[in-house]
Design an enzyme around this catalytic site. Structure first.
Site, PDB file in Angstrom:
ATOM      1  N   SER A 184       0.878  -0.971  -0.106  1.00  0.00           N
ATOM      2  CA  SER A 184      -0.003   0.017  -0.158  1.00  0.00           C
ATOM      3  C   SER A 184       0.783   1.069   0.084  1.00  0.00           C
ATOM      4  O   SER A 184       1.768   1.505   0.863  1.00  0.00           O
ATOM      5  CB  SER A 184      -0.776   0.013   1.309  1.00  0.00           C
ATOM      6  OG  SER A 184      -1.566   1.412   1.242  1.00  0.00           O
TER       7      SER A 184
ATOM      8  N   HIS B  88      -1.321  -1.464  -4.082  1.00  0.00           N
ATOM      9  CA  HIS B  88      -2.550  -0.913  -3.621  1.00  0.00           C
ATOM     10  C   HIS B  88      -2.684   0.287  -3.063  1.00  0.00           C
ATOM     11  O   HIS B  88      -1.694   1.040  -2.698  1.00  0.00           O
ATOM     12  CB  HIS B  88      -2.627  -1.850  -2.174  1.00  0.00           C
ATOM     13  CG  HIS B  88      -3.779  -1.736  -1.371  1.00  0.00           C
ATOM     14  ND1 HIS B  88      -5.055  -2.617  -1.663  1.00  0.00           N
ATOM     15  CD2 HIS B  88      -4.382  -1.126  -0.402  1.00  0.00           C
ATOM     16  CE1 HIS B  88      -5.855  -2.298  -0.861  1.00  0.00           C
ATOM     17  NE2 HIS B  88      -5.359  -1.473  -0.003  1.00  0.00           N
TER      18      HIS B  88
ATOM     19  N   ASP C 207      -4.815   3.220  -1.332  1.00  0.00           N
ATOM     20  CA  ASP C 207      -5.921   3.576  -0.547  1.00  0.00           C
ATOM     21  C   ASP C 207      -6.526   4.811  -0.568  1.00  0.00           C
ATOM     22  O   ASP C 207      -5.997   5.806  -0.515  1.00  0.00           O
ATOM     23  CB  ASP C 207      -5.510   3.445   1.141  1.00  0.00           C
ATOM     24  CG  ASP C 207      -5.098   1.919   1.262  1.00  0.00           C
ATOM     25  OD1 ASP C 207      -6.217   1.235   1.146  1.00  0.00           O
ATOM     26  OD2 ASP C 207      -4.037   1.833   1.778  1.00  0.00           O
TER      27      ASP C 207
ATOM     28  N   MET D  78      -9.240   7.653   0.491  1.00  0.00           N
ATOM     29  CA  MET D  78     -10.156   7.829   1.751  1.00  0.00           C
ATOM     30  C   MET D  78     -10.816   9.179   1.747  1.00  0.00           C
ATOM     31  O   MET D  78     -10.253  10.032   1.206  1.00  0.00           O
ATOM     32  CB  MET D  78      -9.003   7.508   3.041  1.00  0.00           C
ATOM     33  CG  MET D  78      -8.459   6.372   3.283  1.00  0.00           C
ATOM     34  SD  MET D  78      -7.557   6.334   4.938  1.00  0.00           S
ATOM     35  CE  MET D  78      -7.031   4.668   4.505  1.00  0.00           C
TER      36      MET D  78
ATOM     37  N   HIS E 126      -8.698   0.792  -3.571  1.00  0.00           N
ATOM     38  CA  HIS E 126      -9.421   0.461  -2.440  1.00  0.00           C
ATOM     39  C   HIS E 126     -10.088   1.482  -1.960  1.00  0.00           C
ATOM     40  O   HIS E 126      -9.529   2.797  -1.490  1.00  0.00           O
ATOM     41  CB  HIS E 126      -8.460  -0.270  -1.127  1.00  0.00           C
ATOM     42  CG  HIS E 126      -9.231  -0.428   0.035  1.00  0.00           C
ATOM     43  ND1 HIS E 126      -8.593  -0.760   1.179  1.00  0.00           N
ATOM     44  CD2 HIS E 126     -10.605  -0.417   0.276  1.00  0.00           C
ATOM     45  CE1 HIS E 126      -9.469  -0.881   2.307  1.00  0.00           C
ATOM     46  NE2 HIS E 126     -10.763  -0.785   1.563  1.00  0.00           N
TER      47      HIS E 126
ATOM     48  N   MET F 201     -12.258   3.779  -0.071  1.00  0.00           N
ATOM     49  CA  MET F 201     -13.110   4.178   1.396  1.00  0.00           C
ATOM     50  C   MET F 201     -13.945   5.205   1.546  1.00  0.00           C
ATOM     51  O   MET F 201     -13.312   6.221   1.877  1.00  0.00           O
ATOM     52  CB  MET F 201     -11.912   3.872   2.307  1.00  0.00           C
ATOM     53  CG  MET F 201     -11.625   2.416   2.500  1.00  0.00           C
ATOM     54  SD  MET F 201      -9.967   2.508   3.367  1.00  0.00           S
ATOM     55  CE  MET F 201      -8.801   2.720   1.982  1.00  0.00           C
TER      56      MET F 201
ATOM     57  N   MET G  75     -10.874  -6.832   5.816  1.00  0.00           N
ATOM     58  CA  MET G  75     -10.082  -5.841   6.665  1.00  0.00           C
ATOM     59  C   MET G  75      -9.781  -6.648   7.893  1.00  0.00           C
ATOM     60  O   MET G  75     -10.536  -6.998   8.654  1.00  0.00           O
ATOM     61  CB  MET G  75     -10.953  -4.714   6.840  1.00  0.00           C
ATOM     62  CG  MET G  75     -11.350  -3.599   5.746  1.00  0.00           C
ATOM     63  SD  MET G  75      -9.665  -2.960   4.782  1.00  0.00           S
ATOM     64  CE  MET G  75      -8.827  -2.254   6.015  1.00  0.00           C
TER      65      MET G  75
ATOM     66  N   ASP H  63      -6.011  -7.006   4.305  1.00  0.00           N
ATOM     67  CA  ASP H  63      -5.510  -5.780   4.502  1.00  0.00           C
ATOM     68  C   ASP H  63      -5.658  -5.252   6.067  1.00  0.00           C
ATOM     69  O   ASP H  63      -6.764  -4.851   6.635  1.00  0.00           O
ATOM     70  CB  ASP H  63      -6.398  -4.686   3.375  1.00  0.00           C
ATOM     71  CG  ASP H  63      -6.164  -3.120   3.573  1.00  0.00           C
ATOM     72  OD1 ASP H  63      -4.982  -2.882   4.039  1.00  0.00           O
ATOM     73  OD2 ASP H  63      -6.583  -2.486   2.828  1.00  0.00           O
TER      74      ASP H  63
HETATM   75  C1  DX5 Z   1      -6.181   0.853   5.854  1.00  0.00           C
HETATM   76  C2  DX5 Z   1      -5.609   0.681   4.550  1.00  0.00           C
HETATM   77  C3  DX5 Z   1      -4.499  -0.249   4.554  1.00  0.00           C
HETATM   78  C4  DX5 Z   1      -3.336   0.291   5.123  1.00  0.00           C
HETATM   79  C5  DX5 Z   1      -2.619  -0.921   5.520  1.00  0.00           C
HETATM   80  O1  DX5 Z   1      -7.434   1.627   6.169  1.00  0.00           O
HETATM   81  O2  DX5 Z   1      -6.956   0.313   3.888  1.00  0.00           O
HETATM   82  O3  DX5 Z   1      -4.227  -0.481   3.253  1.00  0.00           O
HETATM   83  O4  DX5 Z   1      -2.627   1.235   4.335  1.00  0.00           O
HETATM   84  O5  DX5 Z   1      -1.515  -0.315   6.363  1.00  0.00           O
HETATM   85  P1  DX5 Z   1      -0.758  -1.271   7.515  1.00  0.00           P
HETATM   86  O6  DX5 Z   1      -0.068  -2.539   6.468  1.00  0.00           O
HETATM   87  O7  DX5 Z   1       0.373  -0.442   7.896  1.00  0.00           O
HETATM   88  O8  DX5 Z   1      -1.515  -1.764   8.352  1.00  0.00           O
HETATM   89 ZN    ZN Z   2      -6.348  -0.750   1.764  1.00  0.00          ZN
END
Ligand code: DX5
Ligand code: ZN
Length: 222
Positions: A10, A35, A37, A39, A68, A70, A139, A177
Site C-alpha cells: 500500500s 494497493h 488507499d 479515503m 481500495h 473507502m 479488513m 488488509d
Molecule cells: C487501512 C488501509 C490499509 C493500510 C494498511 O485503512 O486500507 O491498506 O494502508 O496499512 P498497514 O499495513 O500499515 O496496516
Molecule cells: Zn487498503
C-alpha cells in the site's frame, strides 16, 4: 483451488512527496499489485488520494493498480476512478445501499470488481454478489490509517470467506488488509488469504528496503 500468494504493498505508507518513486520501487521490487488507499474523510476519518493522483501514477507502470475505495457516497466519484486507469476497483459493502449496481458499473467499464468488508461486517455480506465479483477484501483493521494492530479474531472470517469462494467455483481473490507483517502473513495465509496488502511493513526501511520486505512477506507466506 489454492492460488499462489500475491503481495500488494500500500502506497499509503510511502512519503507522499515521492509517490512516483515509491511506485517505481514497488514495481522493481516485485510487487504483484500496487494497493492504492482512497479515503474521503467521511466514510473513514482520513483524506488521501483522488483520481488525479491515480491517473498520474498510471503513466509510470502497467502493473496492476488495486484501488481500495473507502468513500461514501460512492456513485458520484466511481466514474472518475474507472477513468483514471485502476485495474481492480474495490468498494465497501458498508458504503451504500446499492452494492450490486456499483459492482455492475465497475465490470461494465472492463475493470475487476472487489468488495471490502469492515471487521464488524459478517462474511455473509458478500453472498448476494459473489457471482459478480473478482475479489473479496477482508479488513483486518478498521479502515482509516496505516500502522494499526492486526485484529487476529478476523482469521475466522477469512476462513469463512475462503469456504464461500471455494464453494462458488469462481476465481475470486481473497485479499486481506491491515497489520500484515512477516508474522501475521502466515496466519492469514493459513486461514485462506491469497493477496496480502501491507503498508507500514513494506516501507519501514524506506524505498531501498521495499524489495527485501516484499521478499520477506513472500517467504513467510508462500
Ligand atoms: C487501512 C488501509 C490499509 C493500510 C494498511 O485503512 O486500507 O491498506 O494502508 O496499512 P498497514 O499495513 O500499515 O496496516
Ligand atoms: Zn487498503
Amino acid at each position: 483451488m489454492r492460488r499462489s500468494t500475491r503481495i500488494a504493498p500500500s502506497i499509503l505508507s510511502a512519503d507522499f512527496a515521492e509517490l512516483g518513486a515509491a511506485v517505481d520501487s514497488l514495481v522493481a521490487g516485485g510487487a504483484d499489485y500496487i494497493h492504492i488507499d482512497v479515503m474521503d474523510g467521511h466514510f473513514v476519518p482520513n483524506l488521501t488520494i483522488g483520481p488525479a493522483v491515480v491517473k498520474a501514477l498510471r503513466k509510470r507502470t502497467d502493473r496492476t493498480f488495486d484501488t481500495h475505495l473507502m468513500i461514501s457516497p460512492l456513485e458520484p466519484l466511481l466514474p472518475d476512478f474507472l477513468d483514471a486507469g485502476a485495474d481492480i476497483v474495490t468498494v465497501h459493502a458498508e458504503a451504500g445501499p446499492h452494492l450490486h449496481r456499483s459492482v455492475q458499473r465497475i465490470r461494465e467499464a472492463g475493470r475487476r470488481a472487489g468488495v471490502a468488508l469492515n471487521p464488524g461486517t459478517p462474511a455473509s455480506a458478500v453472498d448476494a454478489v459473489l457471482g459478480d465479483i473478482d475479489l473479496v477484501l477482508a479488513m483486518t483493521v478498521d479502515p482509516g490509517f496505516g500502522g494499526q494492530s492486526f485484529l487476529r479474531a478476523q482469521c475466522a472470517k477469512i476462513a469463512a470467506l475462503r469456504a464461500r469462494i471455494d464453494e462458488s467455483g469462481r476465481e475470486i481473490d481473497l485479499e486481506v488488509d491491515g497489520g500484515i507483517t512477516d508474522e501475521t502473513a502466515a496466519e492469514v495465509r493459513a486461514a485462506g488469504a491469497d493477496v496480502l496488502v501491507a503498508g507500514s511493513f513494506v516501507f519501514a526501511d524506506g524505498l531501498e528496503g521495499c524489495a527485501g520486505r516484499i521478499r520477506r512477506l513472500r517467504e513467510a507466506a508462500p
